[in-house]
Scaffold this motif. Structure first.
Motif, short mmCIF file in Angstrom:
data_model
loop_
_atom_site.label_atom_id
_atom_site.label_comp_id
_atom_site.label_asym_id
_atom_site.label_seq_id
_atom_site.Cartn_x
_atom_site.Cartn_y
_atom_site.Cartn_z
N ASP A 184 0.82 -1.19 0.00
CA ASP A 184 0.00 0.00 0.00
C ASP A 184 0.87 1.26 0.00
OD1 ASP A 184 -2.71 -0.72 -0.02
OD2 ASP A 184 -2.67 -1.20 2.11
N PRO A 185 0.64 2.22 -0.93
CA PRO A 185 -0.32 2.11 -2.03
C PRO A 185 0.32 1.45 -3.24
CG PRO A 185 0.56 4.31 -1.98
CD PRO A 185 1.19 3.59 -0.82
N LEU A 186 -0.49 0.86 -4.06
CA LEU A 186 -0.04 0.24 -5.29
C LEU A 186 0.54 1.31 -6.22
CD1 LEU A 186 -0.07 -2.20 -7.32
CD2 LEU A 186 -2.34 -1.42 -7.99
N GLY A 187 1.72 1.04 -6.78
CA GLY A 187 2.32 1.96 -7.74
C GLY A 187 3.20 3.03 -7.14
N ARG A 188 3.41 3.04 -5.84
CA ARG A 188 4.29 4.06 -5.26
C ARG A 188 5.71 3.87 -5.82
NH1 ARG A 188 3.44 -0.09 -1.89
NH2 ARG A 188 5.16 -0.97 -0.69
N ALA A 189 6.42 4.96 -5.97
CA ALA A 189 7.75 4.90 -6.57
C ALA A 189 8.74 5.71 -5.76
CB ALA A 189 7.69 5.44 -8.01
#
Length: 526
Positions: free
Chosen positions: A86-91
């Motif tokens: 969490d969260p999906l796609g954090r970079a």
């Protein structure tokens, strides 16, 4: 994405990648591949923050295993993208951590081609974390229990691409603004501690001064009742949905009463505990356990309640205000004394004799009322600061999100018509990649002329795995064995496996083979 700013273009992750780029998932590393004494760090989802590297996990591998699995070594400046919440796609950007590192399968790695400078790493990180792109990532995710985005879908993710000089201006502006919010967040984190410290100091100085000016009296001389309750015979079996309220230590808190854990007892139990009935203006004090010393004033709607043996009722004589006594009990000196001078080997407890000898300063009733008014006014102001602090903490992430949203609408920095358009950059990347495409690819053999493979359309990785799984043993196969049976590029093999393992009706499933001490993948029985 539509209505791109002047000079911007749109491209997929793959279209932005030159032939020197690394665009790949992490490595499929199982528990048996890890070595707590190994020199190579295994970076995991827990290390990927939303715009920052967390450096949290403590998993390692030895060099021989890393080489055997042909793992991708991380470089400083690599962009790491979380394929799961969490969260999906954090970079975030991978920093220099002082040791070699590889990463687990659920972390996507993008190392831009610095020769082409198609994408500045920090621009890429901010782009991935921007609301529009993050939403696109989440919409492409799949999975029943936990969402995951396939690496193949991340490679096809479409991004808005500004000219390179504008990318750099965006990064400088975003970094400057988010640095301010980071400093604000750090300062805000100090506020709860400062508020608590101010409250303690206020009470400490108030009651120290009063003790000097007015002397002290034992609490027994200032109360008509000091007594604890009892557990009703039958224990919790006498609890009923409605009846006489029964107050326990978990209901008594500093600055309040917790109704969530309030229970009720039947008429017989209430009659048996009639000697511990609460009256208006009683002060409740926890006298045992971890919550010892917590005190509050009885809420008016609970007059007539009973208390258990962990709570003491303190009933003041007319010359002592209950609110004045309450603040005295909250003072640091009293809390220290309560926690230091109680008996009990396995459980802290205050005796009635200890409570009776509490030394209470006693100014006049008028002075007590004025002192209480000033304390409540100060506490009220501090509570408003606390509420403002909570609101600010809640808004800061939204501020960061708004910055990124504005940046990738082309509204954060000025545009320069002299910048080379992004479309020219993308064409240059494409030409170099096409020129490089005629070079032989290591690890890929040529198919013989006239063979069946030359005339038939090759199966997609998913379909190839699906067909091969029909021949697997019922107990399943480890990933390495599946890879040997199916000479599919590593990334495509993993994506195909994830697709077959996920969804509402997965065709494959994972399980741990205790005998072989390895995770295996097996076909779901029809």
């Amino acid at each position: 994405m539509t209505d791109l700013p002047t000079g911007w273009a749109e491209a997929t992750v793959l279209e932005l990648a030159g032939h020197n780029s690394v665009v790949t998932d992490g490595d499929w590393v199982e528990s048996k591949d890890q070595d707590p004494l190994g020199p190579v760090r295994l970076i995991q989802l827990a290390d990927i923050g939303d715009g920052f590297f967390v450096n949290k996990s403590q998993r390692f591998m030895n060099s021989e295993t890393v080489e055997r699995l042909n793992c991708t070594h991380l470089h400083e400046g690599d962009v790491l993208i979380a394929r799961m919440p969490d969260p999906l796609g954090r970079a975030c950007i991978f920093p220099d951590i002082g040791q070699q590192a590889v990463t687990a399968v659920d972390v996507f790695v993008w190392r831009p081609d610095h020769k082409l400078a198609g994408a500045e790493p920090r621009w890429l990180m901010h782009t991935i974390n921007s609301p529009v792109v993050r939403s696109a990532i989440q919409s492409e995710a799949g999975g029943t229990t936990r969402q995951r985005i396939a690496g193949g879908k991340l490679k096809q993710l479409r991004l808005p691409v500004p000219p390179i000089p504008e990318q750099r201006r965006i990064v400088a502006k975003v970094d400057g603004l988010t640095a301010r919010t980071a400093r604000a967040r750090k300062e805000l984190d100090r506020i709860p501690t400062l508020i608590a410290r101010y409250k303690r100091t206020l009470l400490e100085e108030t009651f120290e001064r009063l003790a000097i000016e007015h002397g002290t009296f034992p609490l027994i001389e200032l109360t008509t009742k000091i007594g604890s309750g009892a557990t009703p015979r039958g224990g919790s079996s006498v609890y009923v949905p409605t009846g006489t309220p029964f107050i326990r230590s978990q209901n008594v808190y500093f600055e309040g009463f917790d109704y969530d854990g309030l229970v009720y007892i039947d008429e017989a139990a209430a009659n048996a505990l009639s000697n511990v009935t609460t009256e208006a203006d009683d002060v409740l004090l926890n006298i045992t356990g971890a919550s010892i010393g917590r005190a509050t004033i009885l809420p008016s709607e609970l007059v007539g309640a009973r208390v258990n043996q962990h709570v003491s009722i303190l009933r003041c004589k007319p010359r002592l205000l209950n609110s004045f006594l309450l603040y005295f009990l909250w003072s640091p000196e009293m809390q220290k004394m309560i926690n230091d001078e109680n008996y009990g080997v396995t459980r802290q407890a205050l005796t009635k004799g200890m409570i009776e000898n509490f030394a209470v300063p006693l100014p006049t009733l008028e002075e007590q009322a004025e002192i209480v008014r000033r304390i409540e006014a100060a506490f009220g102001w501090l509570d408003r600061v606390t509420a403002d602090h909570a609101a600010a903490v809640h808004l800061l992430p939204k501020f960061d999100t708004a910055i990124l949203a504005k940046a990738f609408r082309g509204e954060l920095v000025a545009q320069d018509p002299n910048d080379e358009p992004a479309s020219v950059l993308l064409d240059r990347i494409k030409r170099e990649r096409e020129a490089d495409g005629n070079k032989p690819k290591i690890g890929r053999g040529r198919k013989p002329n006239g063979s069946k493979a030359m005339t038939e359309k090759p199966l997609l990785p998913r379909d190839r795995l699906l067909k091969d799984s029909e021949k697997w043993p019922a107990v399943g196969l480890p990933f390495e064995d599946i890879a040997m049976r199916n000479p599919i590029p590593h990334d495509e093999l993993r994506d195909a496996l994830f697709e077959l393992l996920s969804g509402s009706s997965p065709i494959l499933q994972q399980r741990f083979d205790a005998a072989a001490e390895v995770m295996v993948i097996q076909r779901v029985a029809a």
